[in-house]
Motif scaffolding. Sequence first.
Motif, PDB file in Angstrom:
ATOM      1  N   GLU A 178      -0.424   6.825   1.905  1.00 28.73           N
ATOM      2  CA  GLU A 178      -1.777   7.362   2.081  1.00 28.73           C
ATOM      3  C   GLU A 178      -2.793   6.237   2.304  1.00 28.73           C
ATOM      4  O   GLU A 178      -3.677   6.349   3.162  1.00 28.73           O
ATOM      5  CB  GLU A 178      -2.192   8.209   0.868  1.00 28.73           C
ATOM      6  N   GLU A 179      -2.674   5.157   1.532  1.00 29.20           N
ATOM      7  CA  GLU A 179      -3.571   4.009   1.701  1.00 29.20           C
ATOM      8  C   GLU A 179      -3.367   3.373   3.080  1.00 29.20           C
ATOM      9  O   GLU A 179      -4.333   2.967   3.736  1.00 29.20           O
ATOM     10  CB  GLU A 179      -3.316   2.966   0.619  1.00 29.20           C
TER      11      GLU A 179
ATOM     12  N   LYS B 247       0.836  -1.194   0.000  1.00 29.88           N
ATOM     13  CA  LYS B 247       0.000   0.000   0.000  1.00 29.88           C
ATOM     14  C   LYS B 247       0.875   1.249   0.000  1.00 29.88           C
ATOM     15  O   LYS B 247       1.976   1.249   0.546  1.00 29.88           O
ATOM     16  CB  LYS B 247      -0.905   0.005   1.232  1.00 29.88           C
ATOM     17  N   SER B 248       0.336   2.311  -0.577  1.00 28.94           N
ATOM     18  CA  SER B 248       1.020   3.603  -0.520  1.00 28.94           C
ATOM     19  C   SER B 248       0.910   4.136   0.912  1.00 28.94           C
ATOM     20  O   SER B 248       0.049   3.675   1.680  1.00 28.94           O
ATOM     21  CB  SER B 248       0.362   4.590  -1.484  1.00 28.94           C
TER      22      SER B 248
END
Length: 166
Positions: free
Chosen positions: A150-151, A147-148
Amino acid sequence: MTLNPRKPVAEIAAEMGVSLLTPHLACRDCSRAIEFYRQAFGAEEMMRLPGPDGRLLHAAIRLNGGMVMLNDEYPEMGGQSPLSLGGTPVTLHLMVDDADAAAAKAVAAGAELVMPVSEQFWGDRYGVVKDPFGHQWSIATPVWPPKSPEEMEAARDAAMQKMSGG
């Protein structure tokens, strides 16, 4: 002070096939613990050194590509296991190809399931077992793609809200 000025310690460790950071576990009945780690996690025994009274002064296993050192309890020298201390604040983390199968194998060998393996907000299938010697092990399989940031933060916030009953 450098004991061997000709060779860096990292090079010596690499030649020995060990890491520069190695967990060292005190176990009640270390010989039995070695057998448990062999059955539960596929560990290979590297060595053992018994003391004059038969307790293991030192032992080493290779587990998941790393070395874990072990010894029997020596309360007379301050060496107590989690069973004597009433628990442990430390969790050893194993990354494996199949967390579900690894946790099931550990439980079949005698571990207690503390947290069932499930998808976690940070992107792993993850669970926790406690071995019969009081040591806690997290077992994880990364779920890809990662995941990034932000995610990950959004997933964290959702998980925290769910845990708080919101």
